[in-house]
Design a protein around this motif. Structure first.
Motif, short mmCIF file in Angstrom:
data_model
loop_
_atom_site.label_atom_id
_atom_site.label_comp_id
_atom_site.label_asym_id
_atom_site.label_seq_id
_atom_site.Cartn_x
_atom_site.Cartn_y
_atom_site.Cartn_z
N LEU A 78 -64.24 66.70 -30.78
CA LEU A 78 -64.92 67.40 -31.87
C LEU A 78 -64.79 68.90 -31.61
CD1 LEU A 78 -66.85 67.35 -34.38
CD2 LEU A 78 -68.74 67.49 -32.74
N ILE A 79 -64.38 69.64 -32.62
CA ILE A 79 -64.22 71.10 -32.51
C ILE A 79 -65.43 71.76 -33.15
CG2 ILE A 79 -62.82 73.09 -33.17
CD1 ILE A 79 -60.41 71.18 -33.30
N VAL A 80 -66.11 72.63 -32.39
CA VAL A 80 -67.30 73.33 -32.90
C VAL A 80 -67.10 74.83 -32.74
CG1 VAL A 80 -69.81 73.51 -32.80
CG2 VAL A 80 -68.70 71.36 -32.16
N ASP A 81 -66.95 75.52 -33.87
CA ASP A 81 -66.75 76.97 -33.86
C ASP A 81 -67.11 77.47 -35.25
OD1 ASP A 81 -65.45 79.65 -33.93
OD2 ASP A 81 -64.64 79.00 -32.00
N ARG A 137 -61.02 77.33 -35.33
CA ARG A 137 -60.93 75.87 -35.36
C ARG A 137 -59.49 75.43 -35.61
NH1 ARG A 137 -65.59 76.57 -38.64
NH2 ARG A 137 -64.49 75.81 -40.49
N ASN A 138 -58.82 76.14 -36.53
CA ASN A 138 -57.43 75.79 -36.84
C ASN A 138 -56.53 76.00 -35.62
OD1 ASN A 138 -58.12 75.18 -39.47
ND2 ASN A 138 -57.65 77.23 -40.25
N LEU A 141 -65.23 70.58 -27.90
CA LEU A 141 -64.74 71.93 -27.65
C LEU A 141 -65.72 72.87 -28.34
CD1 LEU A 141 -60.89 71.50 -28.21
CD2 LEU A 141 -62.22 71.30 -26.09
N LEU A 142 -66.48 73.61 -27.56
CA LEU A 142 -67.70 74.24 -28.06
C LEU A 142 -67.70 75.75 -27.89
CD1 LEU A 142 -70.58 73.85 -29.17
CD2 LEU A 142 -71.32 73.27 -26.84
N ASP A 143 -67.75 76.45 -29.02
CA ASP A 143 -67.94 77.90 -29.00
C ASP A 143 -69.38 78.19 -28.58
OD1 ASP A 143 -67.40 80.59 -29.36
OD2 ASP A 143 -67.77 80.56 -31.51
N ILE A 144 -69.66 79.41 -28.15
CA ILE A 144 -71.01 79.75 -27.69
C ILE A 144 -71.78 80.54 -28.74
CG2 ILE A 144 -72.33 81.08 -25.99
CD1 ILE A 144 -70.39 80.14 -23.87
#
Length: 254
Positions: free
Chosen positions: A8-11, A17-18, A58-61
């Motif tokens: 899972l992409i989180v941004d 994300r792309n 995959l996690l942005d802060i």
């Protein structure tokens, strides 16, 4: 052949994300992966994670609503928590990220070889790492989380009027209902000391929810002893103030 890692992409930024999708495609030859979804903040990600089986996030802060560090704390409450790989443009969060037992911490722009290495680490993610996600608290949360019927409900801290220990749970009372939290009142007091004040050994009250204090004479049936009680905004009920906490009354009478 092993099943692909479900990612899972989180941004909050669509271009980021792309790019992660493109880099994941570059990793596919070395490690099978499948992107199961995307989210623009922690709240949306938590909702997705309760309905989509996911191995790695995959996690942005830095994100609006709920940032990545807070989301990482809530993830341990899922029945099967995913591994966390932070992806961020800022190196200042590295210590906090590893206190949360993140599998890895990748600086943007993320390179395929570094991401592939992080995904291999994620394959070894286990219960011990999941447990420490919940214990770490790098900063006060904006939300508390309650488990109900297999789902996680987010409770905004600003809506909580009081927190009261009840056997092995803590009851979080809002103007509309009560949520049961599987947390320690002592730990909540330590984390939320700026917003809540202790009025009793089993009760914390939101400072903004205190309307005043009155002296109670005691109930006729003898079940309630005489003493000070706190009046609560939005609720008819009151909470007793223990003698050890009478100094709180003086604080609010200044």
């Amino acid at each position: 052949m092993n099943s692909p890692l479900r990612v899972l992409i989180v941004d909050d930024e669509a271009p980021a994300r792309n790019r992660l999708r493109d880099v994941l495609a570059d990793c596919a030859a070395a490690l099978p992966v499948e992107v199961v979804g995307e989210a623009a903040n922690g709240i949306a990600a938590l909702e997705l994670l309760q309905s989509i089986a996911t191995d790695v996030v995959l996690l942005d802060i830095r994100m609006p609503g709920m940032d990545g560090l807070e989301l990482a704390q809530h993830l341990a409450r899922l029945a099967t928590p995913p591994a966390v790989v932070f992806t961020t443009a800022y190196d200042s969060y590295a210590i906090q990220a590893f206190e949360l037992s993140a599998v890895d911490y990748l600086l943007k722009p993320v390179r395929a070889e570094r991401l592939a290495a992080a995904l291999r680490k994620a394959q070894a993610f286990g219960p011990a790492q999941a447990a420490s996600l919940q214990q770490a608290a790098p900063q006060p949360r904006q939300f508390l989380s309650a488990c109900e019927r297999g789902r996680i409900l987010l409770v905004p801290v600003t809506e909580v009027i009081y927190l009261r220990a009840e056997q092995k749970y803590v009851a979080a009372r809002t103007a509309y209902r009560t949520y049961l939290l599987d947390e320690s009142l002592v730990n909540l007091e330590r984390e939320l000391a700026q917003q809540f004040v202790r009025v009793h050994r089993n009760s914390l009250v939101a400072r903004d929810a205190i309307e005043g204090f009155v002296m109670r004479d005691g109930a006729d049936d003898g079940e309630e002893a005489a003493g000070w009680v706190v009046l609560l905004r939005g609720l008819d009920e009151t909470l007793p103030v223990s003698r050890r906490q009478y100094a709180v009354i003086r604080q609010f009478k200044r």
